[in-house]
Scaffold this motif. Structure first.
Motif, short mmCIF file in Angstrom:
data_model
loop_
_atom_site.label_atom_id
_atom_site.label_comp_id
_atom_site.label_asym_id
_atom_site.label_seq_id
_atom_site.Cartn_x
_atom_site.Cartn_y
_atom_site.Cartn_z
N ALA A 285 0.81 -1.22 0.00
CA ALA A 285 0.00 0.00 0.00
C ALA A 285 0.84 1.27 0.00
CB ALA A 285 -0.93 0.00 1.21
N TRP A 288 -0.58 4.09 -1.94
CA TRP A 288 -1.95 4.47 -1.62
C TRP A 288 -2.01 5.79 -0.86
CZ3 TRP A 288 -4.90 -0.49 0.36
CH2 TRP A 288 -4.76 -1.52 -0.60
N TYR A 291 -4.07 8.33 -2.70
CA TYR A 291 -5.15 7.78 -3.53
C TYR A 291 -6.47 8.48 -3.22
CZ TYR A 291 -8.71 4.36 -5.03
OH TYR A 291 -9.80 3.74 -5.58
N CYS A 300 1.99 0.05 -8.47
CA CYS A 300 1.67 -0.72 -7.26
C CYS A 300 2.28 -2.11 -7.38
CB CYS A 300 0.16 -0.80 -7.05
SG CYS A 300 -0.32 -0.95 -5.31
N ILE A 341 -10.93 1.13 -1.71
CA ILE A 341 -10.00 1.32 -2.81
C ILE A 341 -10.25 0.19 -3.81
CG2 ILE A 341 -8.17 0.02 -1.61
CD1 ILE A 341 -6.14 1.94 -2.95
N CYS A 350 -0.73 -4.70 -6.59
CA CYS A 350 -0.40 -4.42 -5.19
C CYS A 350 -0.12 -5.70 -4.39
CB CYS A 350 -1.49 -3.61 -4.50
SG CYS A 350 -1.92 -2.05 -5.30
#
Length: 362
Positions: A285, A288, A291, A300, A341, A350
């Motif tokens: 993450a 993120w 984000y 990611c 997300i 990710c």
């Protein structure tokens, strides 16, 4: 306020996306000078350093670097792709963000488990190994699976929590999955105690200093520990002395839980989500931090050594050109899309397939 250094003009170019039915409400920034954006930012997010000139200036320098990074992330994003902008974390350096809100050492737990499984496989025949470790049927995602799975619509997903600076994402994502599976079994949705497992779970778990979802479910099952209702053991956002009670009011995890490495097997992950229920997954993450919404497809990296966080997958959507998972985070409803997300399916985005925990309750 006097600002040092060259004025930096930036354009945080974000758009309002109503793509694929994902509601994303993003404020578009004009070509404002960085110092104007920063003063607005400090006010909007009510940062407590506005009267400390030293920290204010230090955060401003970090903020300018963040603006440049946001601009890079937003370049060449496809329609419906991830949109990055200013969040409550945007005044932190990447290193500080990782230390305060992620678990940079989480991958060690996963690596050790994968190594143990590899060693075990050397002492078992193929059939035994498959039977012991792979409870998920491996078939291609076909038309027998729904195009959309969203367990929130079944009223079996509790509200988004905020872990703040307690590094217990492993506990949040796992307890959330226990809540959902209990609701699916009993018809009653109740919030269960994350704090109980933060305080009490051993097996390599370290409370707010980190842990692992697989280690947690193993500990809960091995020790036959029920997860108490949250009202009986409320969240404190710090590691406390364990207060487990002899009680039948909690929810116990069944011994048939699975903890699987599903990189390259996201067809099985989709089937698990559709046919069984939400799962807890380990992810990277790091990017993120800024984000705002949209589907994460790029920037990611899913490499094992970068895994640093855990979230709950509550469904997927395969109706558009970019199928995506619906991931519930634990950074509050003011992160992402009301706490959620979206991660593209099929490419280990990710690291979503690195560690997948599914479970039933007794």
């Amino acid at each position: 306020m006097v600002f040092q250094g060259k004025t930096v003009f930036v354009a945080v170019c974000v758009i309002v996306l109503l793509f694929l039915g994902i509601p994303i409400h993003i404020e578009k920034e004009s070509d404002k000078p960085a110092e104007h954006l920063f003063t607005e930012y400090v006010s909007k997010f009510n940062k407590n350093y506005k009267s400390n000139i030293t920290e204010f200036m230090s955060r401003y320098e970090t903020f300018k670097e963040t603006l440049a990074h946001i601009r890079e992330l937003n370049q060449n994003q496809p329609p419906g792709g991830a949109v990055y902008g200013l969040t409550k974390f945007s005044d932190m350096s990447p290193g500080e963000f990782q230390e305060r809100h992620l678990q940079p050492r989480m991958h060690h737990h996963i690596r050790l488990r994968l190594q143990r499984r590899h060693n075990d496989s050397l002492h078992h025949n193929h059939h035994q190994h498959q039977h012991h470790h792979n409870h998920v049927q491996r078939r291609a995602v076909g038309d027998d699976l729904p195009l959309v799975v969203d367990w929130r619509k079944k009223k079996v997903v509790t509200p988004v929590r905020n872990q703040k600076t307690c590094g217990a994402c492993w506990a949040f994502s796992t307890v959330e999955t226990v809540e959902t599976m209990s609701a699916l079994k009993t018809g009653v949705l109740q919030s269960l105690s994350v704090q109980e497992v933060v305080d009490c779970a051993k097996n390599g778990n370290l409370g707010c200093d980190g842990g692992d979802s697989c280690n947690l479910v193993e500990w809960l099952v091995t020790n036959n520990v029920p997860v108490e209702p949250e009202k009986e053991y409320p969240l404190a956002w710090q590691t406390q002395t364990c207060r487990i009670k002899a009680s039948d009011t909690g929810v116990r995890v069944a011994p048939n839980f699975t903890c699987n490495y599903m990189v390259g097997e996201e067809d099985a992950l989709a089937r698990l989500l559709a046919r069984h229920g939400p799962v807890a997954v380990a992810v990277n993450a790091a990017n993120w931090q800024n984000y705002l919404g949209g589907i994460v497809q790029f920037h990611c990296d899913g490499a094992l050594q970068l895994i640093n966080h855990a979230v709950q997958l509550v469904g997927f959507d395969r109706t558009g050109p970019v199928p995506f998972y619906i991931a519930r985070n634990s950074w509050g409803t003011d992160f992402g899309d009301k706490g959620y997300i979206y991660l593209s399916m099929g490419a280990n985005t990710c690291g979503v397939g690195t560690e997948v925990v599914s479970l039933d309750v007794l």
